[in-house]
Design a protein around this motif. Sequence first.
Motif, PDB file in Angstrom:
ATOM      1  N   ARG A  82      42.639 -26.123  18.806  1.00  0.00           N
ATOM      2  CA  ARG A  82      41.137 -26.218  19.139  1.00  0.00           C
ATOM      3  C   ARG A  82      40.669 -24.544  19.055  1.00  0.00           C
ATOM      4  O   ARG A  82      39.971 -24.199  18.578  1.00  0.00           O
ATOM      5  N   PHE A  83      41.354 -24.061  20.136  1.00  0.00           N
ATOM      6  CA  PHE A  83      41.136 -22.590  20.383  1.00  0.00           C
ATOM      7  C   PHE A  83      41.604 -21.846  19.277  1.00  0.00           C
ATOM      8  O   PHE A  83      40.622 -20.672  18.936  1.00  0.00           O
ATOM      9  N   SER A  84      42.687 -21.898  18.531  1.00  0.00           N
ATOM     10  CA  SER A  84      42.929 -21.233  17.527  1.00  0.00           C
ATOM     11  C   SER A  84      41.956 -21.241  16.317  1.00  0.00           C
ATOM     12  O   SER A  84      41.397 -20.421  15.661  1.00  0.00           O
ATOM     13  N   LEU A  85      41.357 -22.778  16.072  1.00  0.00           N
ATOM     14  CA  LEU A  85      40.390 -23.079  15.003  1.00  0.00           C
ATOM     15  C   LEU A  85      38.999 -22.249  15.438  1.00  0.00           C
ATOM     16  O   LEU A  85      38.371 -21.619  14.630  1.00  0.00           O
ATOM     17  N   TYR A  86      38.524 -21.917  16.880  1.00  0.00           N
ATOM     18  CA  TYR A  86      37.619 -21.663  17.123  1.00  0.00           C
ATOM     19  C   TYR A  86      37.757 -19.756  16.927  1.00  0.00           C
ATOM     20  O   TYR A  86      36.517 -19.302  16.460  1.00  0.00           O
ATOM     21  N   ILE A  87      38.975 -19.345  17.092  1.00  0.00           N
ATOM     22  CA  ILE A  87      39.175 -17.823  16.742  1.00  0.00           C
ATOM     23  C   ILE A  87      38.898 -17.689  15.460  1.00  0.00           C
ATOM     24  O   ILE A  87      38.456 -16.642  15.061  1.00  0.00           O
ATOM     25  N   LEU A  88      39.544 -18.765  14.627  1.00  0.00           N
ATOM     26  CA  LEU A  88      39.458 -18.295  13.265  1.00  0.00           C
ATOM     27  C   LEU A  88      38.173 -18.358  12.564  1.00  0.00           C
ATOM     28  O   LEU A  88      37.719 -17.634  11.761  1.00  0.00           O
ATOM     29  N   MET A  89      37.185 -19.316  13.258  1.00  0.00           N
ATOM     30  CA  MET A  89      35.779 -19.278  12.695  1.00  0.00           C
ATOM     31  C   MET A  89      35.045 -18.069  13.126  1.00  0.00           C
ATOM     32  O   MET A  89      34.497 -17.796  12.171  1.00  0.00           O
ATOM     33  N   CYS A  90      35.514 -17.667  14.373  1.00  0.00           N
ATOM     34  CA  CYS A  90      34.748 -16.363  14.545  1.00  0.00           C
ATOM     35  C   CYS A  90      34.984 -15.046  13.967  1.00  0.00           C
ATOM     36  O   CYS A  90      34.145 -14.384  13.343  1.00  0.00           O
ATOM     37  N   GLU A  91      36.333 -15.038  13.444  1.00  0.00           N
ATOM     38  CA  GLU A  91      36.684 -14.067  12.737  1.00  0.00           C
ATOM     39  C   GLU A  91      36.226 -14.069  11.341  1.00  0.00           C
ATOM     40  O   GLU A  91      35.950 -13.036  10.650  1.00  0.00           O
ATOM     41  N   VAL A  92      36.318 -15.563  10.844  1.00  0.00           N
ATOM     42  CA  VAL A  92      35.735 -15.467   9.401  1.00  0.00           C
ATOM     43  C   VAL A  92      34.283 -15.248   9.246  1.00  0.00           C
ATOM     44  O   VAL A  92      33.733 -14.251   8.323  1.00  0.00           O
ATOM     45  N   PHE A  93      33.469 -15.409  10.477  1.00  0.00           N
ATOM     46  CA  PHE A  93      32.054 -14.885  10.381  1.00  0.00           C
ATOM     47  C   PHE A  93      31.770 -13.509  10.601  1.00  0.00           C
ATOM     48  O   PHE A  93      31.146 -13.038   9.910  1.00  0.00           O
ATOM     49  N   ILE A  94      32.561 -13.045  11.355  1.00  0.00           N
ATOM     50  CA  ILE A  94      32.587 -11.600  11.678  1.00  0.00           C
ATOM     51  C   ILE A  94      33.073 -10.741  10.388  1.00  0.00           C
ATOM     52  O   ILE A  94      32.373  -9.830   9.949  1.00  0.00           O
ATOM     53  N   LEU A  95      34.029 -11.203   9.783  1.00  0.00           N
ATOM     54  CA  LEU A  95      34.297 -10.526   8.489  1.00  0.00           C
ATOM     55  C   LEU A  95      33.283 -10.718   7.282  1.00  0.00           C
ATOM     56  O   LEU A  95      33.141  -9.844   6.519  1.00  0.00           O
ATOM     57  N   MET A  96      32.963 -11.991   7.205  1.00  0.00           N
ATOM     58  CA  MET A  96      31.826 -12.255   6.198  1.00  0.00           C
ATOM     59  C   MET A  96      30.553 -11.177   6.529  1.00  0.00           C
ATOM     60  O   MET A  96      29.988 -10.814   5.443  1.00  0.00           O
ATOM     61  N   PHE A  97      30.311 -10.921   7.656  1.00  0.00           N
ATOM     62  CA  PHE A  97      29.004 -10.043   7.949  1.00  0.00           C
ATOM     63  C   PHE A  97      29.480  -8.730   7.725  1.00  0.00           C
ATOM     64  O   PHE A  97      28.475  -7.865   7.066  1.00  0.00           O
ATOM     65  N   LEU A  98      30.630  -8.470   7.913  1.00  0.00           N
ATOM     66  CA  LEU A  98      31.150  -6.758   7.810  1.00  0.00           C
ATOM     67  C   LEU A  98      31.354  -6.706   6.282  1.00  0.00           C
ATOM     68  O   LEU A  98      31.063  -5.417   5.835  1.00  0.00           O
ATOM     69  N   THR A  99      31.508  -7.711   5.335  1.00  0.00           N
ATOM     70  CA  THR A  99      31.778  -7.262   3.906  1.00  0.00           C
ATOM     71  C   THR A  99      30.509  -7.051   3.376  1.00  0.00           C
ATOM     72  O   THR A  99      30.290  -6.817   2.141  1.00  0.00           O
ATOM     73  N   ASN A 100      29.508  -7.288   3.916  1.00  0.00           N
ATOM     74  CA  ASN A 100      28.139  -6.978   3.539  1.00  0.00           C
ATOM     75  C   ASN A 100      27.917  -5.435   3.437  1.00  0.00           C
ATOM     76  O   ASN A 100      27.049  -4.869   2.677  1.00  0.00           O
ATOM     77  N   ILE A 119      48.711 -13.918  17.874  1.00  0.00           N
ATOM     78  CA  ILE A 119      48.504 -13.426  19.240  1.00  0.00           C
ATOM     79  C   ILE A 119      47.760 -14.401  20.152  1.00  0.00           C
ATOM     80  O   ILE A 119      48.014 -14.648  21.126  1.00  0.00           O
ATOM     81  N   SER A 120      46.748 -15.090  19.497  1.00  0.00           N
ATOM     82  CA  SER A 120      45.967 -16.112  20.224  1.00  0.00           C
ATOM     83  C   SER A 120      46.715 -17.152  20.627  1.00  0.00           C
ATOM     84  O   SER A 120      46.409 -17.953  21.442  1.00  0.00           O
ATOM     85  N   GLU A 121      47.332 -17.705  19.516  1.00  0.00           N
ATOM     86  CA  GLU A 121      48.195 -18.873  19.714  1.00  0.00           C
ATOM     87  C   GLU A 121      49.184 -18.711  20.783  1.00  0.00           C
ATOM     88  O   GLU A 121      49.531 -19.739  21.614  1.00  0.00           O
TER      89      GLU A 121
END
Length: 132
Positions: A82-100, A119-121
Motif C-alpha cells: 500500500r505504501f509503495s502504491l502511494y509513492i508510485l501514484m505521487c511520483e506519477v503525478f509529479i512527473l506528469m506535472f513536470l513534463t508540461n 528504496i521506499s519498499e
Amino acid sequence: MKNLFIQRFVVSTLLIILGIIQIIFDTSGRFNFGYIIVFLGGIILLYSTISYIKSRKNISLEKELAKEYDERDALIDGKVARFSLYILMCEVFILMFLTNYVVIPTNTALFVILVSLIISESGSRKYYNLSL
C-alpha cells in the motif's frame, strides 16, 4: 535466499551489459550515463555476492530460526504494498506535472521511479518489521 541471489545476479549482469552497450553505441559528445549504469550493476553484483556468502555461513542458524509465513508477515506485506502504491501514484503525478514544463526522457523517468520504489519498499519493510 538463493532465489534472491539469482535475481540480483541477473539484474546486475543485465545492467552491466546494458551499460556497456550504451557506452559502445553512444556517439554524442555529452556525458555518457552508461558508466553510471555499469557502476550501479557492479555495486549490485558485489552486494549480492557478499550477502550470499554471509547467508551461506549462517545456514544452520537459519534452519533453526526458520518460521512459517504467518498473519503478521501478510499484514506487513500488505502495508508495504500500500505504501509503495502511494509513492508510485505521487511520483506519477509529479512527473506528469513536470513534463508540461521540461522534456524528460522516458528511460530516465522509469529509472527514477524504479529506484525510488526499491528504496521506499526496503525502507517501509524495515519500518513495519520494527513497528509490529
